[in-house]
Every structure is written in structure tokens, then in C-alpha cells.
Design an enzyme around this catalytic site. Structure first.
Site, PDB file in Angstrom:
ATOM      1  N   TRP A  16       0.850  -1.201   0.000  1.00 39.53           N
ATOM      2  CA  TRP A  16       0.000   0.000   0.000  1.00 39.53           C
ATOM      3  C   TRP A  16       0.886   1.252   0.000  1.00 39.53           C
ATOM      4  CZ3 TRP A  16      -5.278   0.035   3.015  1.00 39.53           C
ATOM      5  CH2 TRP A  16      -6.065  -1.026   2.580  1.00 39.53           C
TER       6      TRP A  16
ATOM      7  N   ASP B 158       3.624  -0.810  11.655  1.00 41.88           N
ATOM      8  CA  ASP B 158       3.339  -2.253  11.652  1.00 41.88           C
ATOM      9  C   ASP B 158       4.147  -2.905  12.769  1.00 41.88           C
ATOM     10  OD1 ASP B 158       2.023  -4.181   9.227  1.00 41.88           O
ATOM     11  OD2 ASP B 158       3.241  -5.205  10.735  1.00 41.88           O
TER      12      ASP B 158
ATOM     13  N   LYS C  97      -9.872  -2.482   6.396  1.00 37.80           N
ATOM     14  CA  LYS C  97     -10.258  -3.878   6.198  1.00 37.80           C
ATOM     15  C   LYS C  97     -11.234  -4.277   7.301  1.00 37.80           C
ATOM     16  CE  LYS C  97      -6.842  -7.112   5.931  1.00 37.80           C
ATOM     17  NZ  LYS C  97      -6.776  -7.659   4.584  1.00 37.80           N
TER      18      LYS C  97
HETATM   19  C1  SAM Z   1      -2.590  -7.779   5.315  1.00 37.83           C
HETATM   20  S1  SAM Z   1      -1.136  -7.193   6.084  1.00 37.83           S
HETATM   21  C2  SAM Z   1      -0.987  -5.563   5.436  1.00 37.83           C
HETATM   22  C3  SAM Z   1      -0.488  -5.545   4.010  1.00 37.83           C
HETATM   23  C4  SAM Z   1      -0.139  -4.145   3.558  1.00 37.83           C
HETATM   24  N1  SAM Z   1      -1.327  -3.326   3.374  1.00 37.83           N
HETATM   25  C5  SAM Z   1       0.609  -4.183   2.260  1.00 37.83           C
HETATM   26  O1  SAM Z   1       0.060  -3.788   1.238  1.00 37.83           O
HETATM   27  O2  SAM Z   1       1.769  -4.588   2.236  1.00 37.83           O
HETATM   28  C6  SAM Z   1      -1.701  -6.890   7.723  1.00 37.83           C
HETATM   29  C7  SAM Z   1      -0.638  -6.306   8.639  1.00 37.83           C
HETATM   30  O3  SAM Z   1      -1.264  -5.898   9.876  1.00 37.83           O
HETATM   31  C8  SAM Z   1      -0.227  -5.928  10.843  1.00 37.83           C
HETATM   32  N2  SAM Z   1      -0.765  -5.869  12.198  1.00 37.83           N
HETATM   33  C9  SAM Z   1      -1.550  -6.782  12.812  1.00 37.83           C
HETATM   34  N3  SAM Z   1      -1.785  -6.415  14.080  1.00 37.83           N
HETATM   35  C10 SAM Z   1      -1.152  -5.243  14.272  1.00 37.83           C
HETATM   36  C11 SAM Z   1      -1.000  -4.372  15.390  1.00 37.83           C
HETATM   37  N4  SAM Z   1      -1.569  -4.665  16.571  1.00 37.83           N
HETATM   38  N5  SAM Z   1      -0.283  -3.242  15.262  1.00 37.83           N
HETATM   39  C12 SAM Z   1       0.315  -2.950  14.064  1.00 37.83           C
HETATM   40  N6  SAM Z   1       0.214  -3.737  12.969  1.00 37.83           N
HETATM   41  C13 SAM Z   1      -0.492  -4.872  13.067  1.00 37.83           C
HETATM   42  C14 SAM Z   1       0.478  -7.258  10.553  1.00 37.83           C
HETATM   43  O4  SAM Z   1       1.763  -7.304  11.116  1.00 37.83           O
HETATM   44  C15 SAM Z   1       0.468  -7.292   9.027  1.00 37.83           C
HETATM   45  O5  SAM Z   1       1.695  -6.884   8.489  1.00 37.83           O
END
Ligand code: SAM
Length: 264
Positions: A109, A130, A210
Site C-alpha cells: 500500500w 506495523d 479492512k
Molecule cells: C494484510 S497485512 C498488510 C499488508 C499491507 N497493506 C501491504 O500492502 O503490504 C496486515 C498487517 O497488519 C499488521 N498488524 C496486525 N496487528 C497489528 C498491530 N496490533 N499493530 C500494528 N500492525 C499490526 C500485521 O503485522 C500485518 O503486516
């Protein structure tokens, strides 16, 4: 860099990432294209010894046109294509905006935002966060930490220097295999994202996040309806039909009572 186990990086120009969001098309990591000329379903060669679920996953990856597009375009994630498709239709990314990207790793993104918002010109601002380390892109500050940590939220605000035009969240909790638990945990992340957007969005701002289709999101939808002029459900073509994933696009932020109190 701060002292609580998280990291920030800033990149003011250049690509700043291993991939290439718009340049020379690339092949996949194996150097081959995933499409068959005859349009037939491709099967991975080394299936023996793999679990059935792993065989299915591999077959799906090999036959997914968005996976091959991701590799060919040097995008860091297939998710990048979802953001692009949603923006192609709803036009929420504009040049020189101030943007927050929650759950930004590995940075697909970020690549799309940096390019569409022309952040390499040094105007505008992109702050990503992240749990995982994420390589910066042009014009971005990347923080490594947990969105549940209030100090991290303060740090995002300090990098924003003012209000945000758009808050994006693609956060998803690590899956446990127990669907109701996974659902609740991801909806918990959505709730934090909504509250954070409420604190940092400028009037008229946009929130895209999401969500999962299912019962628990009704109350969150209510919150968004109170705080924004319009709320839409989006399902970009790159989001798998069988997946419960959906996106909520809320536009025209109206100041909430909570945000008003925080300002007083
Ligand atoms: C589907 S991936 C995101 C992909 C990203 N939009 C991309 O295009 O590369 C979801 C992300 O949410 C992060 N995530 C989950 N829980 C989180 C938290 N409590 N704080 C920060 N990030 C978190 C995960 O580490 C993961 O990398």
C-alpha cells in the site's frame, strides 16, 4: 528511533524499496511467468510430501493473475492491487495528502500511496506503522510497533504535524485457525483504527479499513455512520471471492463528540 522496541525511518526521495511500483516489469522470484499460454490450470511440480492444504495454496498462487501481476510489477504485496483497484473506482488518493497507513508491512500500500500522492516531491506526508519491520518508500516515516500502544499512536501524531486527510488500515490479526477468534481480533483492530481516525482526521477526511463480513461489525458500522457523511462496503476484484474480507470506505469526516472533547 525510540527506546521502546520500535523503529522509525524516513525516506525523502528515491524509490526506497526493493521493488518497483511502476518501472520495468519483473518476472516472479523463480524467473518465470505464472500464466499458462493455453489458460490451463498450472500445478506445482513438487507436490509430494506436502499437506493437502499446502498443495491447494500453491495451486491457487500459481493460477492467481494478481499474484503474477504483483511479481511482474515489483509490488511488495498482492494487497497493493486491492488498494489500487479501490482507488481507481473511488478516487480517494490525491497528490500531496497527509496519510496514515496502519498495518503497512510489507509495504505494498505504501508503494501505491507514494506514487499516487506524489510524495517524492517532499509535500504531503505518509506515516506507516506495523508490528513488523517495513522498508520505507519515498516520503514516508515508518514506525515499528503495536497499534495497541498509546505511545505509538502519539508518535504517529507527532510525525503527522497536524491533521490527516486519510487514515488507511489493512491490519489483520495473525490467524489462529479458529475463525470466530480471528474475526474478533481483526474487528478489534478495526475498532482501534476507527478511534484513532477520530482523533487525527481533518474535517471532510477519509477512512478506509479492512473488515470481515459478520455480526460483530454492525456496531462499528454504526460508529462510522455517526462520524462520516457516507459509508460504503468495497470488495475489490483482487480480494478473493471466498474470503470474508471486505473494506469499509467512510468519507466526509464529521467531528465526533469524542474528538470535540479531546480538543477541549
Ligand atoms: C494484510 S497485512 C498488510 C499488508 C499491507 N497493506 C501491504 O500492502 O503490504 C496486515 C498487517 O497488519 C499488521 N498488524 C496486525 N496487528 C497489528 C498491530 N496490533 N499493530 C500494528 N500492525 C499490526 C500485521 O503485522 C500485518 O503486516
Amino acid at each position: 528511533m525510540s527506546s521502546i522496541g520500535k523503529k522509525a525511518s524516513f525516506m525523502s526521495n528515491g524509490d526506497g524499496h526493493s521493488g518497483n511500483s511502476g518501472g520495468t516489469p519483473k518476472k516472479g522470484p523463480s524467473g518465470r511467468s505464472y500464466k499458462t499460454k493455453a489458460g490451463l490450470t498450472k500445478k506445482p511440480k513438487k507436490m509430494r510430501g506436502r499437506k493437502l492444504s499446502s498443495q491447494r495454496w500453491l495451486t491457487r498462487q500459481l493460477n492467481d493473475p494478481f499474484v503474477s501481476q504483483t511479481h511482474e510489477r515489483g509490488l511488495r504485496s498482492r494487497a497493493a492491487i486491492k488498494l489500487e483497484q479501490m482507488d481507481d473506482k473511488h478516487h480517494f488518493l490525491r497528490p500531496h495528502m497527509k496519510i496514515v497507513d496502519l498495518g503497512c508491512a510489507p509495504g505494498g500500500w505504501l508503494q501505491i500511496i507514494s506514487k499516487r500522492c506524489r510524495l517524492d516531491a517532499g509535500i504531503g506526508c505518509l506515516v506507516g506503522i506495523d508490528l513488523l519491520e517495513t522498508e520505507a518508500v519515498a516520503g514516508s516515516y515508518i514506525l515499528q510497533g503495536d497499534i495497541h500502544d498509546p505511545l505509538m499512536l502519539e508518535e504517529i501524531k507527532s510525525h503527522l504535524e497536524g491533521k490527516a486527510d486519510i487514515v488507511l488500515s489493512d491490519m489483520a490479526a495473525a490467524t489462529t485457525g479458529h475463525r470466530p477468534t480471528d474475526h474478533l481480533r481483526t474487528m478489534g483492530l478495526l475498532e482501534i483504527a476507527i478511534d484513532f481516525a477520530d482523533e487525527v482526521l481533518a474535517d471532510g477526511g477519509v477512512f478506509l479499513a479492512k473488515a470481515f463480513r459478520g455480526g460483530a461489525d454492525k456496531s462499528l458500522l454504526g460508529l462510522l455512520n455517526e462520524r462520516f457523511e457516507k459509508v460504503k462496503h468495497l470488495k475489490p476484484a483482487a480480494s478473493r471471492v471466498e474470503s470474508v474480507e471486505t473494506y469499509l470506505l467512510a468519507s466526509g469526516y464529521l467531528r465526533s463528540e469524542k474528538a470535540e472533547q479531546a480538543r477541549d
